[in-house]
Scaffold this active site. Sequence first.
Site, mmCIF file in Angstrom:
data_model
loop_
_atom_site.group_PDB
_atom_site.id
_atom_site.type_symbol
_atom_site.label_atom_id
_atom_site.label_comp_id
_atom_site.label_asym_id
_atom_site.label_seq_id
_atom_site.Cartn_x
_atom_site.Cartn_y
_atom_site.Cartn_z
ATOM 1 N N ARG A 12 81.602 -48.775 -79.884
ATOM 2 C CA ARG A 12 82.193 -49.273 -78.625
ATOM 3 C C ARG A 12 81.269 -48.952 -77.446
ATOM 4 N NH1 ARG A 12 85.096 -45.103 -75.946
ATOM 5 N NH2 ARG A 12 85.193 -43.191 -77.186
ATOM 6 N N ASN A 87 72.979 -42.232 -78.731
ATOM 7 C CA ASN A 87 73.851 -42.752 -77.670
ATOM 8 C C ASN A 87 75.189 -42.011 -77.580
ATOM 9 O OD1 ASN A 87 75.118 -45.107 -75.963
ATOM 10 N ND2 ASN A 87 76.408 -44.971 -77.793
ATOM 11 N N TYR A 153 78.652 -31.891 -68.461
ATOM 12 C CA TYR A 153 78.049 -33.192 -68.780
ATOM 13 C C TYR A 153 76.678 -33.315 -68.114
ATOM 14 C CZ TYR A 153 77.517 -38.319 -68.927
ATOM 15 O OH TYR A 153 77.045 -39.604 -69.122
ATOM 16 N N LYS A 157 73.022 -33.695 -69.961
ATOM 17 C CA LYS A 157 72.148 -34.863 -69.805
ATOM 18 C C LYS A 157 70.772 -34.446 -69.254
ATOM 19 C CE LYS A 157 74.892 -38.041 -71.398
ATOM 20 N NZ LYS A 157 74.576 -38.759 -72.647
HETATM 21 P P1 NAP Z 1 82.112 -44.316 -74.351
HETATM 22 O O1 NAP Z 1 82.639 -45.693 -74.167
HETATM 23 O O2 NAP Z 1 82.960 -43.162 -73.964
HETATM 24 O O3 NAP Z 1 81.653 -44.135 -75.869
HETATM 25 C C1 NAP Z 1 81.205 -42.913 -76.324
HETATM 26 C C2 NAP Z 1 80.705 -43.105 -77.729
HETATM 27 O O4 NAP Z 1 80.255 -41.842 -78.212
HETATM 28 C C3 NAP Z 1 81.784 -43.604 -78.658
HETATM 29 O O5 NAP Z 1 81.268 -44.618 -79.472
HETATM 30 C C4 NAP Z 1 82.140 -42.371 -79.486
HETATM 31 O O6 NAP Z 1 82.472 -42.664 -80.825
HETATM 32 C C5 NAP Z 1 80.816 -41.641 -79.481
HETATM 33 N N1 NAP Z 1 81.017 -40.224 -79.781
HETATM 34 C C6 NAP Z 1 81.631 -39.290 -79.033
HETATM 35 N N2 NAP Z 1 81.633 -38.103 -79.659
HETATM 36 C C7 NAP Z 1 80.989 -38.286 -80.845
HETATM 37 C C8 NAP Z 1 80.661 -37.451 -81.923
HETATM 38 N N3 NAP Z 1 80.975 -36.149 -81.929
HETATM 39 N N4 NAP Z 1 79.981 -37.979 -82.982
HETATM 40 C C9 NAP Z 1 79.656 -39.290 -82.985
HETATM 41 N N5 NAP Z 1 79.945 -40.143 -81.993
HETATM 42 C C10 NAP Z 1 80.611 -39.648 -80.921
HETATM 43 O O7 NAP Z 1 80.748 -44.120 -73.584
HETATM 44 P P2 NAP Z 1 79.706 -45.183 -72.988
HETATM 45 O O8 NAP Z 1 80.058 -45.391 -71.569
HETATM 46 O O9 NAP Z 1 79.545 -46.336 -73.893
HETATM 47 O O10 NAP Z 1 78.402 -44.260 -73.005
HETATM 48 C C11 NAP Z 1 77.483 -44.242 -74.071
HETATM 49 C C12 NAP Z 1 76.392 -43.245 -73.721
HETATM 50 O O11 NAP Z 1 75.825 -43.594 -72.446
HETATM 51 C C13 NAP Z 1 76.928 -41.817 -73.579
HETATM 52 O O12 NAP Z 1 75.960 -40.904 -74.051
HETATM 53 C C14 NAP Z 1 77.100 -41.672 -72.078
HETATM 54 O O13 NAP Z 1 77.030 -40.329 -71.651
HETATM 55 C C15 NAP Z 1 75.924 -42.480 -71.569
HETATM 56 N N6 NAP Z 1 76.101 -42.965 -70.199
HETATM 57 C C16 NAP Z 1 77.109 -43.808 -69.872
HETATM 58 C C17 NAP Z 1 77.228 -44.239 -68.549
HETATM 59 C C18 NAP Z 1 78.304 -45.188 -68.120
HETATM 60 O O14 NAP Z 1 78.400 -45.451 -66.907
HETATM 61 N N7 NAP Z 1 79.104 -45.770 -68.999
HETATM 62 C C19 NAP Z 1 76.335 -43.791 -67.585
HETATM 63 C C20 NAP Z 1 75.315 -42.923 -67.960
HETATM 64 C C21 NAP Z 1 75.197 -42.516 -69.266
HETATM 65 P P3 NAP Z 1 84.001 -42.775 -81.359
HETATM 66 O O15 NAP Z 1 84.732 -43.677 -80.408
HETATM 67 O O16 NAP Z 1 83.837 -43.343 -82.719
HETATM 68 O O17 NAP Z 1 84.563 -41.374 -81.390
#
Ligand code: NAP
Length: 247
Positions: A12, A87, A153, A157
Amino acid sequence: MGKVALVTGGARGIGKSIVLELAKSGYDICINYNNSCDEANKLVLEVKKLNVKCICVKCDVSKENEVDNMFNIIESKLGGCDIVINNAGIDLPNLFQNKTVEEFKKTLDVNLIGAFIVSKRCYKYMYEKKWGRIINISSTNGINSYYPMCIDYDASKAALISLTHNLAIQFAPFINVNCICPGFIGTENELKDYDEDFLKVELDKIMVHRFGDPLEVAKLVKFLVSDDANYINNTIIRIDGGQYGSC
Ligand code: NAP
């Protein structure tokens, strides 16, 4: 045989966009998930329609035995792993006074140690094959966008950026290791988790005055793993629409 890409947390959000974008480019895919089993299985079917191989594997990236098992499955079903996108990430916002040591450690375990465990496990295969790509998904929160509610967090990062530099040294000369720092990316989760006032404040910090699209991050990943990016290594790339006060 085509190249194989593992996307952790690929079921996702940003991970899902990366999975689809890499699959469209012809890479075979392993979607790693932890809780999102239904989403992962649905995505496997969607990806297979793109005529590439695809599997999904449940694994908590912070657990070494589970990561080892995941790579054993990848090796037996897809032949190996050429590209790793670290990721998977969690964010457990909480008032500073209420933030617990357990929360802090959990965030580090997934966001930082998880990337270390996964990268360590793929090292031998990539090194023997003399080719590989690792992309760590950090955040502008790891550079200069700070929120005391996300103190763990932000630290995780920032440390992921440091990890990137050490991995690049360790994996040289055959494997390029880079880091992407997204700003505010408008995933479903991200938009529903915050109230309107907070979103407006965040929007006003962005020069292009919109949130990023997960697809925009995915396209950057696609470029960095391609041969067009062969000379890009050990680099930290922001993708944030330009944030006022940052450079
Ligand atoms: P998200 O929608 O919350 O998704 C997080 C993902 O990480 C999910 O697929 C989840 O898998 C997985 N995950 C969490 N804990 C895990 C574990 N212990 N083992 C394996 N998988 C795990 O986050 P997102 O917004 O798509 O973000 C993805 C990445 O980009 C993250 O590292 C986040 O910090 C980074 N990021 C996001 C943003 C933003 O604005 N969205 C900005 C900067 C950085 P399950 O659902 O299967 O548990």
